[in-house]
Every structure is written in C-alpha cells, then in structure tokens.
Design an enzyme around this catalytic site. Structure first.
Site, short mmCIF file in Angstrom:
data_model
loop_
_atom_site.label_atom_id
_atom_site.label_comp_id
_atom_site.label_asym_id
_atom_site.label_seq_id
_atom_site.Cartn_x
_atom_site.Cartn_y
_atom_site.Cartn_z
N ALA A 105 8.65 8.59 0.65
CA ALA A 105 9.63 9.37 -0.10
C ALA A 105 10.70 8.43 -0.64
O ALA A 105 10.95 7.37 -0.06
CB ALA A 105 10.26 10.40 0.83
N GLY A 131 5.88 9.14 3.39
CA GLY A 131 5.32 10.20 2.56
C GLY A 131 4.03 9.78 1.87
O GLY A 131 3.18 10.63 1.55
N GLU A 160 1.47 10.42 4.36
CA GLU A 160 1.32 11.87 4.51
C GLU A 160 0.54 12.48 3.35
O GLU A 160 -0.26 13.40 3.54
CB GLU A 160 2.71 12.52 4.65
CG GLU A 160 3.36 12.15 5.98
CD GLU A 160 4.82 12.55 6.05
OE1 GLU A 160 5.60 12.10 5.17
OE2 GLU A 160 5.19 13.30 6.96
N GLU A 164 9.09 6.14 9.30
CA GLU A 164 10.32 6.92 9.10
C GLU A 164 11.38 6.68 10.16
O GLU A 164 12.57 6.66 9.87
CB GLU A 164 9.98 8.42 9.06
CG GLU A 164 9.39 8.90 7.74
CD GLU A 164 7.88 8.75 7.66
OE1 GLU A 164 7.31 8.00 8.47
OE2 GLU A 164 7.26 9.39 6.79
C1 3H9 Z 1 9.68 9.12 4.05
O1 3H9 Z 1 8.68 8.82 3.47
C2 3H9 Z 1 9.97 10.53 4.51
C3 3H9 Z 1 8.78 11.42 4.45
O2 3H9 Z 1 8.10 11.42 5.69
C4 3H9 Z 1 9.20 12.85 4.24
C5 3H9 Z 1 9.44 13.26 2.87
C6 3H9 Z 1 9.69 14.73 2.73
N1 3H9 Z 1 12.71 4.63 -1.32
O3 3H9 Z 1 11.25 -3.93 0.03
P1 3H9 Z 1 11.11 -4.38 -1.38
C7 3H9 Z 1 12.78 -0.11 -3.25
S1 3H9 Z 1 10.94 8.02 4.35
C8 3H9 Z 1 13.42 4.13 -2.33
O4 3H9 Z 1 11.97 -5.46 -1.85
P2 3H9 Z 1 8.48 -5.37 -0.81
C9 3H9 Z 1 13.68 -1.21 -2.70
O5 3H9 Z 1 14.97 -0.73 -2.45
C10 3H9 Z 1 10.34 6.51 3.63
N2 3H9 Z 1 13.34 2.84 -2.72
O6 3H9 Z 1 9.58 -4.71 -1.74
C11 3H9 Z 1 13.63 -2.23 -3.80
O7 3H9 Z 1 14.46 -1.74 -4.84
P3 3H9 Z 1 15.34 -2.75 -5.72
C12 3H9 Z 1 9.37 5.84 4.53
C13 3H9 Z 1 12.51 2.06 -2.05
O8 3H9 Z 1 7.30 -5.53 -1.65
C14 3H9 Z 1 12.18 -2.10 -4.28
O9 3H9 Z 1 11.74 -0.81 -3.88
N3 3H9 Z 1 9.00 4.57 3.95
C15 3H9 Z 1 11.74 2.53 -0.99
O10 3H9 Z 1 9.05 -6.53 -0.08
C16 3H9 Z 1 11.26 -3.14 -3.70
O11 3H9 Z 1 11.34 -3.08 -2.28
C17 3H9 Z 1 9.53 3.41 4.34
O12 3H9 Z 1 10.33 3.34 5.24
C18 3H9 Z 1 11.87 3.89 -0.63
N4 3H9 Z 1 11.15 4.43 0.37
O13 3H9 Z 1 8.18 -4.27 0.31
C19 3H9 Z 1 9.04 2.18 3.59
N5 3H9 Z 1 11.01 1.49 -0.50
O14 3H9 Z 1 14.35 -3.64 -6.39
C20 3H9 Z 1 10.22 1.42 3.06
C21 3H9 Z 1 11.31 0.43 -1.26
O15 3H9 Z 1 16.09 -1.84 -6.63
N6 3H9 Z 1 9.85 0.33 2.18
N7 3H9 Z 1 12.22 0.75 -2.20
O16 3H9 Z 1 16.23 -3.46 -4.74
C22 3H9 Z 1 9.32 -0.83 2.64
O17 3H9 Z 1 9.04 -1.01 3.81
C23 3H9 Z 1 9.10 -1.94 1.65
O18 3H9 Z 1 9.91 -1.68 0.53
C24 3H9 Z 1 7.63 -2.08 1.15
C25 3H9 Z 1 7.59 -3.06 -0.04
C26 3H9 Z 1 6.78 -2.61 2.31
C27 3H9 Z 1 7.09 -0.75 0.69
#
Ligand code: 3H9
Length: 686
Positions: free
Chosen positions: A61, A100, A103, A123
């Site tokens: 999400a 998400g 999911e 999460e």
């Molecule tokens: C969820 O899913 C809740 C659901 O269960 C329920 C829903 C109803 N949102 O890390 P990076 C941005 S909670 C918004 O440098 P990488 C990040 O800020 C979510 N933005 O890349 C950055 O932006 P900017 C559960 C996000 O390749 C850009 O993307 N998911 C999100 O080193 C690049 O990110 C997580 O906890 C996000 N969710 O790593 C996963 N994720 O360029 C969280 C990233 O403007 N994310 N951005 O600064 C990660 O672990 C890493 O970003 C990922 C990529 C491994 C995906």
C-alpha cells in the site's frame, strides 16, 4: 494511468504501473477496480494475468496515504473481487511482492515467481498489520506456524522458500511466459483462500512468535495484534476475520507508533546526496584504510562486503598482524552466522591487502583514516597519504571528536579532506555521518554519499563541531544523566528509566560496553575550553581512576562477575553519595518520569542548537542519527519526532524549570523556542 489492461486471445493482462515501486495508492486501486469491471464484461476469457511494470510486482500500500482517511475503493474489497472473480487470476511476481502487493497476490488463484523475487508482509515494521487479508489468507494457504512467523517478523522470504511453503505454484525465469501457458486444469483446480478451511490452531508457534516479538520489537503493538489476528483466523469464517483485521489496521495506522515508524522509513529514503550536489565522486573500486584496530578492521570488512578492493595500512608488523586477526575474527563471525560462505570469505580475503607501506595506496580513489584519536598521529597519516595518493583522491578521517579543519590543514589541498564518521561495529551499524569541513569540496561530499550508497549505509551530513551531531548530543545526554546521578539517583535507576522509555540499554550500561576511558579522554581534551562556571560532575573520572572502565575490566558502572550479566554495584552508588557530600549537595529521590524528562529535554535542546548552528541540516537527519547510531527507539520516530509528539511547549516549560537550578546547563535553545511557538520543527529537508 497506473494500471493498464488489455486482452490477447483468451488471456487478459493487468499491469500495475506506478513507478518507482508500484505502491498501491488510490489511483492504482481505482485502476484495478476498472480492470475488474472490464473483465466482467469480456467474454471467453480463461485467465487474468496480474503483473508489475518495472523493477517489481508491488511494494505494498502507498504508505504516504496513511496520514489521511482511507479512501474507496479499498484494497480489501478489490482483493475479494479478484478472489471471487469467475475468471481465475494469476499473479506474476518479479522483484518484490510486499504488504498489499503480497495480499493482492494472495487473492489470485495462482502465484508464479521469478527466481530472485521476494514475497512478504513487512507491515509490522511500519507499525501496522497486513490490512487487506494477509493475516487471514496467509495462514489458510501456508498454515498457521509459517504464517505467524512471516507476519510477526515482517521478514520477506525467497521464491524458493515460498515454493517450499506452498505459497506459490511455481518459479520460472520468465514467469509471464509460464503464466500464459499454465494449463487450464491447474487453474481451474486451484482453490482460492476464501474456499479453504480455516487453518489448524498452532499454539506453540503463536507462543514462540509472541515471545520473539516481545524481545525483538519490545513496546510495539503491531506485532502482538498481528499474532492475535493470525490466531483468530483459526476460529472464524474468513469474512469475520477480515472485518476484525480491517478494524485493527485502521486503528494502528493512525496511532503514534505507526506515524513514528513511517517518519523514520521516509527519512531513511530521503537520506541521499542532495540534488544540487552534481560533482562526480572519486573512483571507489579501491579504498585504503589506515589503522586496523576494531574500527579500521570493521570499515575494511564493510568495504570488502561491498565488493571493493581494500588496502589496510598499519604502522608496523605487529599492527599488521593485529589488523589481520581483527578482520579474520569478523569474517569468522559472519560465516558462523551463516551470512557468508567459505567461498565468500576466500574471495574477500583475496581483495584485502594488509601493508605497512603507504605507497600501496597509490592507486586508491579514497583513503579512510581510522588511526589513534590524536592530532599528531592524524597529522602524520594525512601528510603521508597526500604524498602517495593521486591528487584527485579523497582523504577521509573517521575521527569522532578532533577538529576536521585542523586535520585538513595538514595537507596541501584541504578541499580533498572530509570526515566519514562510522559507528562501531562499522560493518553492522547503518549510520555514516558525512562531515563537511570549511574547505571540503563537492567532489569529496559526493564521494562520501557514493560510499554510503555502496555500503548501504544511511548518510547524514554534519558540520564541524566537537562531536558532530551524534556525539555532541550524547555528551549532553551523559552530562544530564551524571547530574541526576550526583543529585540523588543510582545508575541503575537511570538506566531503568531509559529502558522503560524504549532504549535497549540505558546510558550507564551503554558506557560500560564502549568503555569509560573513551569519554574520559574526551573530557580531558575539553578541559582547556570548558567554561569553568559550568557544573562539572566528577563521578565518571573517579570511576576511571579506580580502574572501572566497563565490561572490558569486569567492572564499570555495574559489575560483571565472571564476564556474565550485569550486577548493581553498591560501591558506585556510594561513590555518587560521597561526591555529592564533597560538593555539599543534599541528594533526593528522582521519579523515572523526571529522569527521562531531564535526559530527553537535554538532548532535544542540544539538537535544536545543532540546527541553529547549521551542524545538522534537518530535524529528520537528527532522528536518523539517533535511531541508527545511538539506540533511540525507532518506534518513537527519533528524538525530534518524539519531541513534537510529546509537545515542544512541554519541553520548553521543563527546560525553563530546570534552568532555575542551573542556568548555564539549561540555556533554552532559541531554535527550540521558535519551533515551540511556530508549531514545530521542519522534520524533513526543505
Ligand atoms: C501495506 O502494504 C498495508 C497493507 O497491508 C494494507 C493496505 C490496506 N509506500 O526503498 P526505496 C518509495 S503497508 C509509499 O529507495 P528500493 C520510497 O519512499 C506497506 N512509497 O527503493 C522511495 O520514494 P522516493 C508494506 C514507497 O529499491 C521509492 O519508493 N510495504 C513505499 O531500495 C523507492 O524506495 C512495505 O513496508 C510504500 N509502501 O527498495 C515495503 N515503498 O524516491 C516498503 C517505497 O520519493 N518498501 N516507497 O524517496 C520497501 O521495503 C522498499 O522500498 C522496497 C524497494 C524493497 C520495496
């Protein structure tokens, strides 16, 4: 358009296309909704293939939306529509499917992964729980024991593990091709989670997960709530479990812990070279490190781990042997933990040269000095380095306290000199303070940021002052703690108060770990410049005189009989009483809440001064320093985020109250006063 869809033959293709990580925000949910409406109108479809454009399937999400109200269409409803769609959906997972994203994939009938892809529900690391069915569908698909481990730890798993767990139906180099040719029988026979029976209750796995979460994510609500929901999946029909999960998700999402963890998550993503730093960094393929003590060898190991060639310079043969054994020890420890294989170790050793000859650094693009903390030593190291290294090579010092500009003055071109302040153990700690001296060039700064990226560290720029950002705040923290100690508390009362606040250990236990002699040497350096009118607490000096240097001598603020766990030491308590008596102080009791308030307010005030003096660029940088270098609880969002949540006006009021006892130590920072008046610090960079 963040979701595209079209048909080819009897297959429909739905693609998430929301760069950079296909975060599932409002427009993606709207796009998926439209795709579902379109599919409902199409005839003769046999499958819908859902994939992600670019590097990954989906990061989950869009956490940026979590501060506002949830807006329809909601992800749980979309996933239910996918799950009950007459046409089976196939998820093609490349890169990652997280939160998400995972999911969404769980709502599909079949999941196929590329070999290097990862899938998981992280999460809880953002202070929430899976809110679109993860806690209910995952246990149905892979069983309660594995599901509860994945959900409560937040750790993603590999494609191989996902296949082993029964989470996916296949791994393929070209998962899209695989999905297109998957036989219809397999698709039709696969059962969606909504038609699966509830999982069997696994009490032991639940208990283990609760214990682990209490230990590794102490104080945090989300993991425990997630475990309760996984348990509930065995007891209720899917729709009841989903409703409970949704309510818990929405509640947690707006709570203080989730807000704090989101703040740190985005601050980490924002920690990178500023856009206007356009200078090209030095070549980092070969780096020299001077000094093979604990810090130097940790830095060398971190560089080797990032694939760089390393020349480690020591003063003499004994030093070289010690350096080799320090590196060997780190390598053995990482192999023992299963982080590296014997082949990795051999390959890293082959890229390491340990030498006493500075000329071996002649082809390195960067040198990092991690020698003894003495100006004379550093001056001679920098003079030697500047003689042998190419003119465009960057010269960095890992000094914690010495004046970077004075070090830079030791070389003909001071613009080459920068501070790269690593934290021990350097191969593990994520923080890297990048210190800009008066003459440091943009190229040197760009090199610092490039190095942080290679090492996957969190870079924080800092200006020159005594202790830069972190150690300067630490010094004030310790001073405030010592004052409370002198005035009536014991080290263990102070430590317990800070542990209850959320630190893994309090200031005294932490000092025992790092050694009391380091801070002692620093205080001696400051003797000449310390304001004689400022209250000085001599208890720590007495400890050093008594040889109580911490764990390494078997006793410090605590005793460590037989090298085991810590034991309160009445001698230390007596020492404080004695010193207070000499100083004519009437000691009194301190409540834990007052101890915390004093130590935290002291740090916030010092941090505000750092902003005022331009040593720190933003409040969020300070948060990163405190979380990644000094054990400040991540779930509190870092020092400055905590300060805002706690209330800056309350902090100002406390400081003004404490200033009545000691006006010099508690001078209110004008920046803090302004921030309290104007509604807060700017937490993120401009
Ligand atoms: C969820 O899913 C809740 C659901 O269960 C329920 C829903 C109803 N949102 O890390 P990076 C941005 S909670 C918004 O440098 P990488 C990040 O800020 C979510 N933005 O890349 C950055 O932006 P900017 C559960 C996000 O390749 C850009 O993307 N998911 C999100 O080193 C690049 O990110 C997580 O906890 C996000 N969710 O790593 C996963 N994720 O360029 C969280 C990233 O403007 N994310 N951005 O600064 C990660 O672990 C890493 O970003 C990922 C990529 C491994 C995906």
């Amino acid at each position: 358009m963040t979701v595209t869809f079209y048909r080819k033959g009897s297959a429909a293709f739905v693609t998430l296309d929301n760069p950079p990580v296909n975060a599932i925000g409002l427009s993606v949910r709207q796009g998926l909704s439209k795709a579902l409406d379109w599919i409902a109108e199409e005839d003769d479809l046999t499958r819908v293939i859902l994939s992600g454009a670019g590097r990954m399937f989906a990061a989950g999400a869009d956490a940026r939306e979590f501060d506002g109200p949830a807006q329809p269409p909601h992800l749980p409803d979309i996933i239910s529509r996918i799950e009950t769609c007459a046409i089976p959906w196939v998820a093609v997972i490349t890169g990652v499917a997280l939160g998400g994203g995972c999911e969404l994939a769980l709502g599909c009938r079949v999941r196929i992964m590329s070999p290097k892809a990862q899938i998981g529900l992280p999460e809880v690391t953002l202070g929430v729980i899976p809110g679109a069915g993860g806690t209910q569908r995952l246990p149905r698909v892979i069983g309660m024991a594995k599901a509860v481990r994945m959900i409560s730890s937040g750790r993603p798993i590999s494609a191989v593990d996902a296949e082993r767990f029964g989470l996916i139906e296949g791994i393929a180099d070209d998962p899209m091709e695989y999905a297109r040719h998957l036989d219809l029988g397999t698709l039709e026979l696969s059962i969606p989670p909504c038609d699966m029976p509830p999982p069997t209750l696994h009490q032991q796995a639940l208990a283990d997960a609760r214990t682990m979460a209490a230990r590794k994510m102490a104080h945090q609500r989300a993991p425990q709530v997630a475990i309760d929901l996984v348990e509930a999946s065995a007891m209720h029909p899917l729709d009841v479990g989903l409703a409970q999960e949704r309510a818990a998700f929405l509640d947690l999402r707006q709570g203080d812990q989730a807000r704090a963890l989101r703040h740190v998550f985005f601050a980490e993503r924002g920690a990178r070279a500023p856009a206007d730093l356009v200078a090209a960094p030095a070549d980092l393929s070969h780096v020299a490190v001077v000094g093979g003590g604990m810090m130097g060898s940790g830095i060398a190991y971190a560089l080797l781990g990032a694939g760089l060639d390393v020349t480690l310079i020591e003063a003499d043969a004994d030093g070289a042997a010690r350096a080799q054994s320090n590196v060997d020890r780190i390598m053995a420890a990482s192999e023992a933990r299963g982080l590296t294989t014997p082949d990795d170790v051999a390959e890293r050793q082959a890229r390491l040269q340990i030498t006493q000859d500075y000329a071996d650094a002649a082809h390195a693009g960067l040198a990092i000095e991690a020698a003894f903390e003495s100006m004379d030593v550093k001056a001679s190291v920098f003079a030697d380095l500047s003689k042998v290294m190419p003119e465009n090579a960057i010269l960095a010092t890992n000094t914690s306290y010495l004046d970077l500009d004075a070090i830079a003055a030791c070389v003909p071109d001071p613009s080459r000199v920068i501070g790269l302040h690593f934290f021990a153990p350097a191969h593990i700690m994520k923080l890297l303070e990048i210190v800009r001296g008066a003459q440091t060039s943009d190229r040197a700064m760009a090199t610092g940021y490039a190095l942080a990226k290679r090492l996957r560290k969190v870079p924080v720029p800092a200006g020159v002052c005594d202790g830069f950002i972190g150690n300067r705040i630490l010094a004030r923290y310790r001073e405030a703690a010592d004052t409370v100690l002198m005035d009536g508390a014991t080290p263990w009362e102070i430590d317990e108060a800070m542990v209850a606040f959320g630190y893994a250990m309090g200031p005294y236990e932490a000092q025992d770990l790092s050694g009391l002699d380091i801070a002692f040497a620093q205080r001696r350096r400051q003797d000449a410049t310390r304001d004689p009118a400022r209250r000085y607490i001599p208890i720590a000096d007495r400890m050093v005189e008594l040889g109580k240097l911490g764990r390494k001598t078997g006793a410090g603020w605590y005793r460590y009989p037989g090298g085991a766990g810590k034991v309160d030491d009445p001698i230390v308590a007596d020492l404080a009483i004695e010193e207070a008596h000499f100083a004519g102080i009437t000691r009194r009791d301190f409540e834990p809440s007052e101890i915390c308030d004093r130590l935290l307010c002291a740090m916030v005030n010092e941090a505000a001064d750092l902003l005022d003096q331009g040593i720190a660029a933003s409040a969020s940088d300070i948060d990163l320093v405190m979380v990644h270098g000094y054990g400040f609880p991540r779930w509190r969002g870092g020092l400055m985020h905590w300060a805002q949540v706690h209330g800056l006006d309350r902090i100002v009021a406390s400081i003004n109250r404490y200033a009545k006892e000691d006006a010099l130590a508690w001078q209110l920072s004008p920046t803090l006063e302004d921030a309290a008046r104007s509604g807060g610090f700017h937490l993120t960079k401009a």
